[in-house]
Scaffold this motif. Structure first.
Motif, PDB file in Angstrom:
ATOM      1  N   SER A 168      71.700 -16.269   7.943  1.00 56.15           N
ATOM      2  CA  SER A 168      73.085 -16.661   8.210  1.00 56.15           C
ATOM      3  C   SER A 168      73.227 -17.246   9.617  1.00 56.15           C
ATOM      4  CB  SER A 168      74.011 -15.456   8.047  1.00 56.15           C
ATOM      5  OG  SER A 168      75.327 -15.767   8.425  1.00 56.15           O
ATOM      6  N   GLN A 169      72.593 -16.600  10.602  1.00 52.78           N
ATOM      7  CA  GLN A 169      72.710 -17.073  11.977  1.00 52.78           C
ATOM      8  C   GLN A 169      71.917 -18.366  12.197  1.00 52.78           C
ATOM      9  OE1 GLN A 169      72.205 -13.754  14.846  1.00 52.78           O
ATOM     10  NE2 GLN A 169      73.076 -12.427  13.268  1.00 52.78           N
ATOM     11  N   PHE A 170      70.799 -18.521  11.478  1.00 50.35           N
ATOM     12  CA  PHE A 170      70.065 -19.789  11.583  1.00 50.35           C
ATOM     13  C   PHE A 170      70.890 -20.919  10.988  1.00 50.35           C
ATOM     14  CE2 PHE A 170      66.995 -22.993  10.136  1.00 50.35           C
ATOM     15  CZ  PHE A 170      66.415 -23.306  11.364  1.00 50.35           C
ATOM     16  N   ALA A 171      71.620 -20.641   9.900  1.00 52.35           N
ATOM     17  CA  ALA A 171      72.505 -21.659   9.321  1.00 52.35           C
ATOM     18  C   ALA A 171      73.578 -22.076  10.328  1.00 52.35           C
ATOM     19  CB  ALA A 171      73.146 -21.123   8.041  1.00 52.35           C
ATOM     20  N   SER A 172      74.124 -21.118  11.068  1.00 55.58           N
ATOM     21  CA  SER A 172      75.101 -21.444  12.117  1.00 55.58           C
ATOM     22  C   SER A 172      74.455 -22.289  13.209  1.00 55.58           C
ATOM     23  CB  SER A 172      75.673 -20.160  12.726  1.00 55.58           C
ATOM     24  OG  SER A 172      76.378 -19.410  11.766  1.00 55.58           O
ATOM     25  N   ASN A 173      73.217 -21.965  13.529  1.00 54.42           N
ATOM     26  CA  ASN A 173      72.476 -22.717  14.537  1.00 54.42           C
ATOM     27  C   ASN A 173      72.264 -24.163  14.101  1.00 54.42           C
ATOM     28  OD1 ASN A 173      70.806 -23.143  16.862  1.00 54.42           O
ATOM     29  ND2 ASN A 173      69.009 -22.817  15.603  1.00 54.42           N
TER      30      ASN A 173
ATOM     31  N   TYR B 165      72.002 -19.392  20.314  1.00 49.13           N
ATOM     32  CA  TYR B 165      70.892 -18.967  19.454  1.00 49.13           C
ATOM     33  C   TYR B 165      69.517 -19.313  20.019  1.00 49.13           C
ATOM     34  CZ  TYR B 165      74.551 -18.287  15.977  1.00 49.13           C
ATOM     35  OH  TYR B 165      75.674 -17.857  15.320  1.00 49.13           O
ATOM     36  N   LEU B 166      69.481 -19.914  21.194  1.00 50.50           N
ATOM     37  CA  LEU B 166      68.191 -20.278  21.784  1.00 50.50           C
ATOM     38  C   LEU B 166      67.531 -19.050  22.400  1.00 50.50           C
ATOM     39  CD1 LEU B 166      66.262 -22.612  22.463  1.00 50.50           C
ATOM     40  CD2 LEU B 166      67.517 -22.902  24.606  1.00 50.50           C
ATOM     41  N   TYR B 167      66.252 -18.840  22.101  1.00 48.19           N
ATOM     42  CA  TYR B 167      65.537 -17.669  22.608  1.00 48.19           C
ATOM     43  C   TYR B 167      65.510 -17.709  24.139  1.00 48.19           C
ATOM     44  CZ  TYR B 167      61.779 -14.282  23.314  1.00 48.19           C
ATOM     45  OH  TYR B 167      61.031 -13.207  23.733  1.00 48.19           O
ATOM     46  N   PRO B 168      66.065 -16.700  24.826  1.00 46.92           N
ATOM     47  CA  PRO B 168      66.220 -16.756  26.293  1.00 46.92           C
ATOM     48  C   PRO B 168      64.917 -16.955  27.058  1.00 46.92           C
ATOM     49  CG  PRO B 168      67.531 -14.963  25.370  1.00 46.92           C
ATOM     50  CD  PRO B 168      66.678 -15.491  24.252  1.00 46.92           C
ATOM     51  N   ASP B 169      63.830 -16.336  26.602  1.00 45.01           N
ATOM     52  CA  ASP B 169      62.567 -16.485  27.339  1.00 45.01           C
ATOM     53  C   ASP B 169      62.029 -17.911  27.263  1.00 45.01           C
ATOM     54  OD1 ASP B 169      62.605 -13.925  28.208  1.00 45.01           O
ATOM     55  OD2 ASP B 169      61.012 -13.172  26.908  1.00 45.01           O
ATOM     56  N   ALA B 170      62.444 -18.664  26.241  1.00 42.48           N
ATOM     57  CA  ALA B 170      62.045 -20.074  26.174  1.00 42.48           C
ATOM     58  C   ALA B 170      62.673 -20.843  27.328  1.00 42.48           C
ATOM     59  CB  ALA B 170      62.458 -20.679  24.831  1.00 42.48           C
ATOM     60  N   VAL B 171      63.929 -20.527  27.641  1.00 43.04           N
ATOM     61  CA  VAL B 171      64.603 -21.156  28.779  1.00 43.04           C
ATOM     62  C   VAL B 171      63.904 -20.780  30.073  1.00 43.04           C
ATOM     63  CG1 VAL B 171      66.771 -21.377  30.031  1.00 43.04           C
ATOM     64  CG2 VAL B 171      66.799 -21.091  27.538  1.00 43.04           C
ATOM     65  N   THR B 172      63.572 -19.482  30.211  1.00 41.01           N
ATOM     66  CA  THR B 172      62.856 -19.011  31.406  1.00 41.01           C
ATOM     67  C   THR B 172      61.532 -19.751  31.569  1.00 41.01           C
ATOM     68  OG1 THR B 172      63.832 -16.804  31.159  1.00 41.01           O
ATOM     69  CG2 THR B 172      61.844 -16.976  32.512  1.00 41.01           C
TER      70      THR B 172
END
Length: 232
Positions: A83-88, A103-110
């Motif tokens: 459901s959340q991926f569909a929202s993404n 919905y972006l994985y925070p450690d990817a931003v880091t």
């Protein structure tokens, strides 16, 4: 039987205090981020389900006739993820960067920030998903010509769980559907869903060569290897 002396009572109390402190220390050790219990790995064997197209005709290269049916979750955690991926994906199709960031994985931003220290926040966003948003929004414009575009999860590949941490590897593709003509892209993109609260909330990132290094920011090698399928 003799009553315990004050000295023996003091020794008994010291033993009790020692045992309580030992138990408390054991509890603290058990709360460290790399000590959350056993790792459970589930490999899914589900096949892609393609709904036939009512109309048959030749399609451009890279498309096949039919419509891929979205995978179904087997429990609440998986249903929440889907459901959340569909929202993404809806946010991506609309180039809605604010909701994409939710919905972006925070450690990817880091990780990307460390790799690109000279980029501003907006430049970092462009580098991470600007091209994806642009391409998806162009595809979305096909709806003006009566073609409905949807991004779907075709199959769940692998689930790794350690305590409240859940990782699900899944495949994503796109459907392009008119009233009587269905087409889909047979090239699937491997994606990772990550939840740290037992499957209630999810974040996502595409799987590629830097994924293991991103995961190692918060997780030990045994978890990363299990997620990447290196233990098979």
């Amino acid at each position: 039987h003799s009553f315990p002396t004050r000295r023996s009572s003091d020794l008994f109390m010291k033993k009790i205090i020692f045992l309580v402190m030992a138990a408390a220390l054991a509890g603290l050790v058990g709360c460290n981020p790399f000590g959350k219990g056993d790792i459970k790995v589930t490999e899914y064997k589900d096949s892609v389900v393609v709904i036939p197209s009512p109309e048959k005709q030749n399609l451009p290269k890279g498309l096949l006739l039919g419509k891929v049916q979205s995978a179904e979750g087997k429990d609440k955690a998986e249903k929440n993820m889907l459901s959340q991926f569909a929202s993404n994906t809806r946010a991506m199709l609309c180039a809605d960067r604010d909701n994409i960031m939710i919905y972006l994985y925070p450690d990817a931003v880091t990780y990307y920030r460390k790799q690109n220290p000279d980029l501003s926040d907006s430049e970092l966003e462009d580098a991470m998903f600007g091209k994806i948003c642009d391409s998806l929004s162009r595809v979305q414009n096909m709806s003006n010509h009566g073609i409905h575009v949807e991004i779907v999860v075709s199959t769940l590949e692998r689930r790794v769980q350690r305590g409240d941490d859940i990782f699900i590897v899944f495949n994503v593709t796109g459907n392009l559907c008119g009233n009587i003509l269905y087409a889909y892209m047979p090239k699937y993109e491997s994606t990772l869903g990550i939840s740290s609260n037992g499957g209630k909330n999810w974040s996502f990132m595409r799987i590629y060569e830097d994924t293991p290094d991103i995961l190692r920011i918060s997780y030990p090698d045994e978890v990363v290897n299990a997620v990447m399928g290196n233990n098979r």
